[in-house]
Design a protein around this motif. Structure first.
Motif, PDB file in Angstrom:
ATOM      1  N   MET A  59      -0.917   9.145  47.185  1.00 60.11           N
ATOM      2  CA  MET A  59      -0.450   8.368  46.324  1.00 60.11           C
ATOM      3  C   MET A  59       0.858   7.566  47.759  1.00 60.11           C
ATOM      4  N   MET A  60       0.369   8.918  48.631  1.00 64.10           N
ATOM      5  CA  MET A  60       1.664   8.034  49.485  1.00 64.10           C
ATOM      6  C   MET A  60       1.909   7.084  50.223  1.00 64.10           C
ATOM      7  N   SER A  61      -0.228   6.903  50.276  1.00 62.66           N
ATOM      8  CA  SER A  61      -0.164   5.093  50.546  1.00 62.66           C
ATOM      9  C   SER A  61       0.444   4.180  49.328  1.00 62.66           C
ATOM     10  N   VAL A  62      -0.458   4.738  48.150  1.00 65.69           N
ATOM     11  CA  VAL A  62       1.021   3.736  47.048  1.00 65.69           C
ATOM     12  C   VAL A  62       2.227   3.659  46.726  1.00 65.69           C
ATOM     13  N   MET A  63       2.580   4.528  47.728  1.00 66.52           N
ATOM     14  CA  MET A  63       4.336   4.464  47.993  1.00 66.52           C
ATOM     15  C   MET A  63       4.843   3.836  49.397  1.00 66.52           C
ATOM     16  N   SER A  64       4.265   3.586  49.840  1.00 67.70           N
ATOM     17  CA  SER A  64       4.362   3.001  51.604  1.00 67.70           C
ATOM     18  C   SER A  64       4.129   0.891  51.035  1.00 67.70           C
ATOM     19  N   ARG A  65       2.617   0.666  50.060  1.00 65.48           N
ATOM     20  CA  ARG A  65       2.510  -0.234  50.293  1.00 65.48           C
ATOM     21  C   ARG A  65       3.500  -0.874  48.752  1.00 65.48           C
ATOM     22  N   LYS A  66       3.928  -0.045  48.068  1.00 65.39           N
ATOM     23  CA  LYS A  66       4.720  -0.582  46.826  1.00 65.39           C
ATOM     24  C   LYS A  66       6.237  -0.866  47.465  1.00 65.39           C
ATOM     25  N   GLY A  67       7.082  -0.046  48.662  1.00 63.42           N
ATOM     26  CA  GLY A  67       8.118  -0.385  49.067  1.00 63.42           C
ATOM     27  C   GLY A  67       8.866   0.298  48.150  1.00 63.42           C
ATOM     28  N   LEU A  68       8.953   1.103  47.231  1.00 65.50           N
ATOM     29  CA  LEU A  68      10.010   1.679  46.678  1.00 65.50           C
ATOM     30  C   LEU A  68      10.771   3.067  46.676  1.00 65.50           C
ATOM     31  N   GLY A  69      10.116   3.605  47.601  1.00 61.69           N
ATOM     32  CA  GLY A  69      10.596   4.675  47.938  1.00 61.69           C
ATOM     33  C   GLY A  69      10.124   5.716  46.967  1.00 61.69           C
ATOM     34  N   CYS A  70       9.498   5.520  46.178  1.00 63.54           N
ATOM     35  CA  CYS A  70       8.814   6.237  45.187  1.00 63.54           C
ATOM     36  C   CYS A  70       7.518   6.123  44.597  1.00 63.54           C
ATOM     37  N   ALA A  71       6.762   7.140  43.745  1.00 59.42           N
ATOM     38  CA  ALA A  71       5.789   6.577  43.348  1.00 59.42           C
ATOM     39  C   ALA A  71       6.017   7.232  40.993  1.00 59.42           C
ATOM     40  N   ILE A  72       5.448   6.011  40.516  1.00 57.92           N
ATOM     41  CA  ILE A  72       6.118   6.562  38.889  1.00 57.92           C
ATOM     42  C   ILE A  72       4.831   6.900  38.598  1.00 57.92           C
ATOM     43  N   LEU A  73       4.376   8.234  37.696  1.00 55.36           N
ATOM     44  CA  LEU A  73       3.446   9.035  37.103  1.00 55.36           C
ATOM     45  C   LEU A  73       3.279   7.948  35.915  1.00 55.36           C
ATOM     46  N   VAL A  74       2.178   7.322  35.043  1.00 54.74           N
ATOM     47  CA  VAL A  74       2.081   6.846  34.240  1.00 54.74           C
ATOM     48  C   VAL A  74       1.153   7.537  33.151  1.00 54.74           C
ATOM     49  N   LYS A  75       1.534   7.701  31.738  1.00 56.01           N
ATOM     50  CA  LYS A  75       0.775   8.472  31.442  1.00 56.01           C
ATOM     51  C   LYS A  75      -0.566   7.325  30.329  1.00 56.01           C
ATOM     52  N   ASP A  76      -1.438   7.625  29.574  1.00 62.55           N
ATOM     53  CA  ASP A  76      -2.227   6.519  29.350  1.00 62.55           C
ATOM     54  C   ASP A  76      -1.650   6.052  28.235  1.00 62.55           C
ATOM     55  N   ASP A  77      -1.011   6.400  27.561  1.00 62.91           N
ATOM     56  CA  ASP A  77      -0.276   5.368  26.254  1.00 62.91           C
ATOM     57  C   ASP A  77       1.360   4.826  27.071  1.00 62.91           C
ATOM     58  N   GLY A  78       1.061   5.254  28.691  1.00 62.87           N
ATOM     59  CA  GLY A  78       2.481   3.966  29.111  1.00 62.87           C
ATOM     60  C   GLY A  78       3.538   4.255  29.559  1.00 62.87           C
ATOM     61  N   GLN A  79       4.055   5.318  28.697  1.00 63.78           N
ATOM     62  CA  GLN A  79       5.079   6.516  29.088  1.00 63.78           C
ATOM     63  C   GLN A  79       5.173   6.890  30.542  1.00 63.78           C
ATOM     64  N   VAL A  80       6.239   6.946  30.433  1.00 62.70           N
ATOM     65  CA  VAL A  80       7.048   7.453  32.174  1.00 62.70           C
ATOM     66  C   VAL A  80       6.414   9.130  32.316  1.00 62.70           C
ATOM     67  N   GLY A  81       5.886   8.726  32.732  1.00 63.09           N
ATOM     68  CA  GLY A  81       5.389  11.293  33.371  1.00 63.09           C
ATOM     69  C   GLY A  81       5.774  11.572  33.885  1.00 63.09           C
ATOM     70  N   GLY A  82       7.125  11.457  34.807  1.00 68.67           N
ATOM     71  CA  GLY A  82       7.516  11.473  35.837  1.00 68.67           C
ATOM     72  C   GLY A  82       7.531  10.508  37.121  1.00 68.67           C
ATOM     73  N   ILE A  83       8.439  11.084  38.460  1.00 71.21           N
ATOM     74  CA  ILE A  83       8.353  10.792  39.486  1.00 71.21           C
ATOM     75  C   ILE A  83       8.171  11.650  40.923  1.00 71.21           C
ATOM     76  N   PHE A  84       7.915  10.672  41.815  1.00 75.47           N
ATOM     77  CA  PHE A  84       7.656  11.204  42.511  1.00 75.47           C
ATOM     78  C   PHE A  84       8.455  10.480  44.253  1.00 75.47           C
ATOM     79  N   THR A  85       9.689  10.432  45.089  1.00 78.03           N
ATOM     80  CA  THR A  85      10.520  10.319  45.864  1.00 78.03           C
ATOM     81  C   THR A  85       9.887  10.526  47.267  1.00 78.03           C
ATOM     82  N   ASP A  86      10.491   9.939  48.234  1.00 79.53           N
ATOM     83  CA  ASP A  86      10.946  10.306  49.654  1.00 79.53           C
ATOM     84  C   ASP A  86      10.932  11.630  49.738  1.00 79.53           C
ATOM     85  N   GLY A  87      12.629  11.780  48.941  1.00 81.95           N
ATOM     86  CA  GLY A  87      13.449  12.752  49.159  1.00 81.95           C
ATOM     87  C   GLY A  87      12.157  14.208  48.519  1.00 81.95           C
ATOM     88  N   ASP A  88      11.614  13.511  47.738  1.00 80.66           N
ATOM     89  CA  ASP A  88      10.668  14.776  47.071  1.00 80.66           C
ATOM     90  C   ASP A  88       9.634  15.728  48.472  1.00 80.66           C
TER      91      ASP A  88
END
Length: 329
Positions: A228-257
């Protein structure tokens, strides 16, 4: 002409304050004089299929331009015609479907009075805004808006000061009453102001600025934290977004976390995305105004919000820098 050498600072302040008092009193005196004629003028303009043509000479001409601009920007089509030029061809700009709003403090402007017969022959309705209800303009007008003042703010009681302020205020009252009667909204106002900061705030939506598609750092719950840290580094938004199978947002993980995990000495290799996600991240509707996203960031003290549809499915993400680049903030 006397020299200005004798003018003291205290005298200048006294004169200035007196001028403001006179003008303030002139505006306050307008309210009680509004009545049936004002309401009739509002109904007349609302039912007009043409435009409001505003006219005036001298200082009243300058005020007329301002009133026309205010009307036009608040939902009432309007423009200014110079009475002097009207006598030399510009009267052709006025149609029988239009309404003329003529301003003259004295009500005896030669240029205005010269074109009144022509306006009457066309069947154009005439609204007179004047300080003298017994004037020629008032006698020929279909409706009269009383803009009289007790005195000018000028110490000589000569220069048009309080009288022009009263005209501006009465014009604003007219525009605001029409705006309210039309149900004019902030979005309507923005459509006539697309080039400035106001237009950007009222016309720019979240979907216009958000990162979407492959630009989003989407992750699944079972992805390892290191991946996940690798994904965060490539996308450059300073976060990663957990997306459920139905497309809903399940959570967020930030550089601060991530920094907080490291500070606690947590073994990052054993964790998955689902285990470290912060639930219930801040979201905004994808069709919301961008300024709403800015307000949410400010109140929550965050730098990024997620854009979702009506089913809370992830559509994009908008950050503080995106709003800055678009000059929304």
């Amino acid at each position: 002409m006397t020299t200005h050498a004798a003018l003291t600072h205290s005298r200048a302040l006294e004169v200035a304050r007196q001028a403001l008092t006179v003008e303030a009193e002139a505006i306050l005196a307008l309210g009680p004089r509004l009545g049936e004629h004002f309401e009739q003028v509002i109904q007349l303009i609302l039912s007009c299929s043409g435009r409001v043509v505003v006219m005036g000479m001298g200082k009243s001409g300058h005020v007329s331009r301002k009133i026309a601009a205010t009307l036009a920007s608040t939902g009432t089509p309007a423009f200014f015609v110079h009475p002097g030029e009207a006598s030399h061809g510009d009267l052709g700009m006025v149609t029988p479907h239009d309404i003329v709003l003529a301003l003259s403090n004295s009500g005896e402007s030669d240029e205005l009075n010269a074109i009144i017969p022509a306006l009457k022959r066309q069947g154009v309705k005439l609204i007179g805004m004047t300080g003298r209800p017994e004037s020629s303009l008032a006698r020929h007008a279909d409706f009269v808006l009383d803009s009289r003042v007790e005195q000018e703010a000028c110490p000589l009681n000569l220069a048009p000061t309080a009288s022009t302020t009263a005209q501006i205020a009465l014009g604003d009252a007219l525009a605001v009453a029409l705006l309210d009667a039309r149900g004019f909204r902030a979005e309507d106002f923005a459509r006539s102001h697309p080039g400035g900061a106001l237009g950007r705030k009222l016309l720019t939506h979240v979907r216009d600025l958000m990162r979407s598609g492959d630009a989003l750092p989407r992750v699944a719950a079972d992805l390892s934290l290191l991946e996940m840290m690798s994904v965060m580094s490539r996308k450059g938004l300073g976060c990663a977004i957990l997306v459920k199978d139905d497309g809903q947002v399940g959570g967020i993980f930030t550089d601060g976390d991530l920094r907080r995990l490291i500070e606690r000495g947590t073994d990052l290799r054993s964790l998955t995305a689902g285990e470290v996600m912060s639930p219930n991240p801040r979201t905004v509707a994808v069709d919301a105004l961008a300024v709403e996203a800015a307000d949410l960031m400010e109140s929550a003290r965050i730098t990024l919000v997620l854009a979702v549809d009506e089913q809370q499915r992830l559509q994009g993400a908008v950050g503080f820098n995106d709003l800055m680049r678009a000059k929304v903030i």
